[in-house]
Design an enzyme around this catalytic site. Structure first.
Site, short mmCIF file in Angstrom:
data_model
loop_
_atom_site.label_atom_id
_atom_site.label_comp_id
_atom_site.label_asym_id
_atom_site.label_seq_id
_atom_site.Cartn_x
_atom_site.Cartn_y
_atom_site.Cartn_z
N GLU A 441 1.79 5.86 6.59
CA GLU A 441 0.67 6.63 6.04
C GLU A 441 0.42 6.25 4.56
O GLU A 441 0.08 7.10 3.74
CB GLU A 441 0.95 8.13 6.20
CG GLU A 441 -0.27 9.02 6.23
CD GLU A 441 -1.43 8.45 7.03
OE1 GLU A 441 -1.25 8.17 8.22
OE2 GLU A 441 -2.53 8.30 6.46
C1 FAD Z 1 7.96 3.75 12.45
C2 FAD Z 1 6.61 3.32 11.98
C3 FAD Z 1 5.49 3.97 12.47
C4 FAD Z 1 4.21 3.57 12.05
N1 FAD Z 1 3.11 4.16 12.62
C5 FAD Z 1 1.88 3.64 12.35
C6 FAD Z 1 0.72 4.09 13.06
O1 FAD Z 1 0.80 5.01 13.87
N2 FAD Z 1 -0.46 3.49 12.80
C7 FAD Z 1 -0.59 2.48 11.91
O2 FAD Z 1 -1.68 1.98 11.73
N3 FAD Z 1 0.49 2.03 11.21
C8 FAD Z 1 1.71 2.57 11.42
N4 FAD Z 1 2.81 2.10 10.74
C9 FAD Z 1 2.63 1.05 9.77
C10 FAD Z 1 2.81 1.53 8.33
O3 FAD Z 1 1.73 2.36 7.99
C11 FAD Z 1 2.96 0.30 7.44
O4 FAD Z 1 4.25 -0.23 7.70
C12 FAD Z 1 2.77 0.61 5.98
O5 FAD Z 1 1.44 0.95 5.73
C13 FAD Z 1 3.17 -0.54 5.07
O6 FAD Z 1 2.64 -1.76 5.51
P1 FAD Z 1 3.62 -3.01 5.68
O7 FAD Z 1 4.77 -2.58 6.50
O8 FAD Z 1 2.83 -4.17 6.13
O9 FAD Z 1 4.18 -3.28 4.22
P2 FAD Z 1 3.47 -4.12 3.08
O10 FAD Z 1 2.05 -3.72 2.95
O11 FAD Z 1 3.80 -5.55 3.27
O12 FAD Z 1 4.23 -3.57 1.78
C14 FAD Z 1 5.53 -4.04 1.40
C15 FAD Z 1 5.82 -3.50 -0.02
O13 FAD Z 1 4.84 -3.97 -0.94
C16 FAD Z 1 4.18 -2.90 -1.58
N5 FAD Z 1 2.76 -3.24 -1.75
C17 FAD Z 1 1.93 -3.79 -0.87
N6 FAD Z 1 0.71 -3.94 -1.41
C18 FAD Z 1 0.77 -3.45 -2.65
C19 FAD Z 1 -0.16 -3.31 -3.73
N7 FAD Z 1 -1.44 -3.68 -3.62
N8 FAD Z 1 0.27 -2.76 -4.88
C20 FAD Z 1 1.53 -2.35 -5.02
N9 FAD Z 1 2.46 -2.46 -4.04
C21 FAD Z 1 2.09 -3.00 -2.88
C22 FAD Z 1 4.38 -1.71 -0.66
O14 FAD Z 1 4.30 -0.48 -1.37
C23 FAD Z 1 5.76 -1.97 -0.09
O15 FAD Z 1 6.73 -1.52 -0.99
C24 FAD Z 1 4.08 2.51 11.12
C25 FAD Z 1 5.22 1.90 10.61
C26 FAD Z 1 6.47 2.27 11.04
C27 FAD Z 1 7.67 1.54 10.50
#
Ligand code: FAD
Length: 619
Positions: A441
């Site tokens: 989220e």
């Molecule tokens: C158990 C689980 C359930 C989930 N359920 C859903 C769901 O129902 N629907 C759905 O759509 N998604 C879902 N997600 C996905 C989740 O919302 C994402 O994992 C999350 O938004 C982060 O994206 P990412 O994992 O690609 O990390 P990334 O975006 O790659 O981020 C990695 C790190 O970089 C930082 N970062 C990235 N971009 C920036 C920026 N511009 N500025 C500063 N810091 C930054 C982040 O804060 C983080 O610390 C789920 C994930 C999990 C693990």
């Protein structure tokens, strides 16, 4: 001892602090009274204790299974979900037109805390369904509402939010899922979504996905994103429910919430996946933003629920576990061994857990209460004021709820000692289950950018100024309480540090050092949350102190001895004393650090930006 939530504290926040019963003066809630609210809370506790909680550990052990393209969730979840549905919990705060009971939002959130503390992995299914149902209610056309609305709000079918893709996590605007226009006005959806909670399961026969996709020819980035309703089963021309080309290709094997199915979904592998546009074209991101407050508060509640349960479990354990001699007889090998709650360090940990949980509860319930005030506002000005509080508080609630909730869970393990680390006791599961809340989220880093980049600057800082004005009005009453003088002083200093830091960010944001507020957005959010919780706990201490003095008076307890006896014998007196203790502990252990934290940021240290990547490590 009850082990999910401190019901007395829940009622203290609802009735003595927020005075939610006064919501019943508005026509929207006129059918209700405090007795109704109490009944609902009692029922939530029963459902939590008797059905949700017993299935929690089983769900963790059994987890979800992926078999032949289908996902089986833990068997133990089916019966509590049936009870949840039959009790009408999903739509308790929604309007009767969609089958809801129209109860206050803040009451619904108290129930979320209770049920979430009992079994978060299970609550995820209806939690996401509610988000999808509200989106449909607000943006779906009449025909879609006719087919899907009641089925979602009743929990007969479930819902999902499909945003994330391999290349589009935090950067949602980078998504690749496509929507092709068809002559009949529907869209052909194709693409892959990952990490989709409740994406496929055997809890409900149909699943309604809310999918972000780009219509062919739409602009790149977040400006070109639309949102579609994509059901797993589709009603065809013959009136039959048929598969809609949504395929689950696997589930994640995760650290926690094992009972919540996290799925990889492929849409339109065979070119036959139908989606229905929700709202206008290219408005997907705005629509998601509109729905975000509810979802983010829900995730903050996860941290609160876990913290609440972790604290109560640790407290019970500390009263039962006998280990070591009391500190004053430390050197006497013959000294009787005592329960660990008698050791100062354990008491310090318990106070950290108690004050943090109570601070979070007050903060998150306040946000939910403000949503109620938006609902019942009589003027546009009032509506705007409370909506402003909601907008400002939400990223703080989401981030503080999840981060501090995790720290409380981790501290619970510390209280248990080695047993806390073993699977025989529930606190390690709580900590594992809690961790995800700081990630999904919108990661907490992204929440901080929302607070600093959007909310602080919104309307020339008016949201922040309005909050300062309201807290000032309440504080003017607290200031008259001489017994709290020292705490008020600590709070004033912490608040001043936050104000100075906010001004510093404002100034930096219009210079070429605008990246400094971005660099320190997360510590700023943490400080904001601490000052907000410090204020709410101080306010609580004032209310509790008034009640405690009345109890002393009523019992003629004039001297120290009579009062300590009363505190041992009178549960209300002990509760109010405990509330003041929480505020004192929080002020002294947390708020006193505010000046140092603000100074650390205002020193303008840019080492994280200046260090070359090679400087992090050479190899
Ligand atoms: C158990 C689980 C359930 C989930 N359920 C859903 C769901 O129902 N629907 C759905 O759509 N998604 C879902 N997600 C996905 C989740 O919302 C994402 O994992 C999350 O938004 C982060 O994206 P990412 O994992 O690609 O990390 P990334 O975006 O790659 O981020 C990695 C790190 O970089 C930082 N970062 C990235 N971009 C920036 C920026 N511009 N500025 C500063 N810091 C930054 C982040 O804060 C983080 O610390 C789920 C994930 C999990 C693990």
């Amino acid at each position: 001892m009850k082990l999910l939530v401190d019901e007395r504290d829940v009622k203290f926040v609802l009735y003595e602090q927020l005075r939610m019963e006064e919501l019943c003066k508005s026509p929207l809630y006129a059918d209700f009274a405090q007795e109704t609210f109490d009944m609902v809370l009692d029922e939530a506790v029963k459902l939590g204790e008797r059905a949700f909680y017993p299935s929690n550990k089983l769900g963790d052990v059994q987890g979800c299974r992926f078999e032949g393209g289908q996902v089986k969730i833990p068997e133990s979840f089916h019966e509590p979900y049936r009870l949840y549905r039959e009790g009408g919990w999903l739509a308790m705060a929604d309007s009767p037109e969609v089958g809801g009971q129209g109860l206050p939002v803040v009451l619904a959130h108290a129930c979320i805390e209770i049920l979430g503390a009992a079994n978060w992995a299970l609550l995820m299914y209806p939690g996401l369904t509610h988000g999808a149902a509200r989106l449909l209610q607000k943006y779906g056309n009449a025909e879609l509402q006719e087919i899907y609305s009641l089925n979602l709000f009743s929990g007969k079918w479930s819902g999902t939010m499909c945003l994330t893709e391999p290349g589009a996590g935090s950067d949602v605007g980078n998504l690749r899922t496509r929507a092709e226009r068809r002559p009949d006005g529907t869209f052909k959806i194709s693409g892959q979504k990952i990490f989709i909670s409740a994406g496929m399961h055997d809890l409900t026969e149909n699943i309604v996905h809310m999918v972000l996709a780009r219509i062919e020819g739409a602009p790149r980035g977040s400006r070109g994103i639309s949102i579609f309703l994509v059901p797993r089963l589709l009603l065809n021309e013959n009136g039959d429910w048929v598969e809609n080309d949504v395929v689950c290709t696997g589930i994640e094997h995760k650290m926690g919430i094992h009972g919540s199915a996290t799925c990889v979904l492929n849409f339109g592998e065979n070119g036959e996946c139908t989606g229905y546009l929700m709202g206008a074209e290219n408005r997907g991101m705005q629509i998601m933003f509109d729905m975000m407050n509810e979802a983010r508060l829900f995730v903050g509640m996860q941290g609160l629920g876990h913290a609440s349960s972790a604290y109560l479990h640790a407290l019970q354990y500390a009263k039962e576990r006998v280990q070591g001699a009391p500190v004053e007889k430390m050197k006497d090998p013959e000294a009787t061994r005592v329960p660990i709650i008698q050791h100062p360090d354990v008491r310090r940990m318990l106070m950290f857990m108690k004050s943090s949980t109570e601070g979070m509860r007050a903060l998150l319930y306040l946000a939910a209460y403000c949503i109620d005030r938006v609902r019942i506002a009589e003027t546009e000005e009032e509506r705007e004021l409370f909506q402003g509080y909601v907008d400002l508080l939400i990223p703080v609630c989401k981030s503080v709820g999840s981060d501090l909730g995790f720290r409380v869970c981790e501290t619970a393990i510390q209280v248990y000692g080695g047993y806390g680390y073993s699977r025989d006791y529930p606190v390690e599961q709580l900590m594992r289950d809690c961790k995800i809340a700081s990630l999904y989220e919108g990661t907490n880093g992204i929440q901080a950018l929302d607070l600093v980049g959007r909310k602080l600057a919104f309307k020339q800082g008016r949201l922040f100024k309005n909050v300062s004005k309201t807290t000032g009005e309440i504080l003017s009453k607290v200031r008259k309480n001489f017994r709290l003088r020292e705490l008020v002083q600590i709070y004033d200093e912490a608040q001043e540090s936050l104000i100075q830091l906010t001004k510093f960010f404002g100034l930096k944001s219009i210079t070429d050092e605008f990246n400094v507020p971005i660099l320190y957005a997360k510590p700023y959010l943490d400080l904001f949350g601490e000052v907000a919780m410090g204020f709410l706990l101080l306010w609580q201490a004032h209310l509790a102190d008034r009640r405690l003095q009345e109890i002393y008076r009523d019992h003629g307890a004039k001297d120290e001895e009579a009062r300590s006896r009363l505190l041992r014998e009178n549960r209300s007196a002990a509760f109010y004393f405990g509330k003041i203790a929480s505020a004192r502990f929080f002020a002294n252990q947390v708020l006193t650090q505010a000046a140092g934290k603000a100074r650390g940021i205002m020193n303008n240290d840019k080492s994280p930006l200046e260090i070359p990547e090679e400087g992090f490590v050479l190899n």
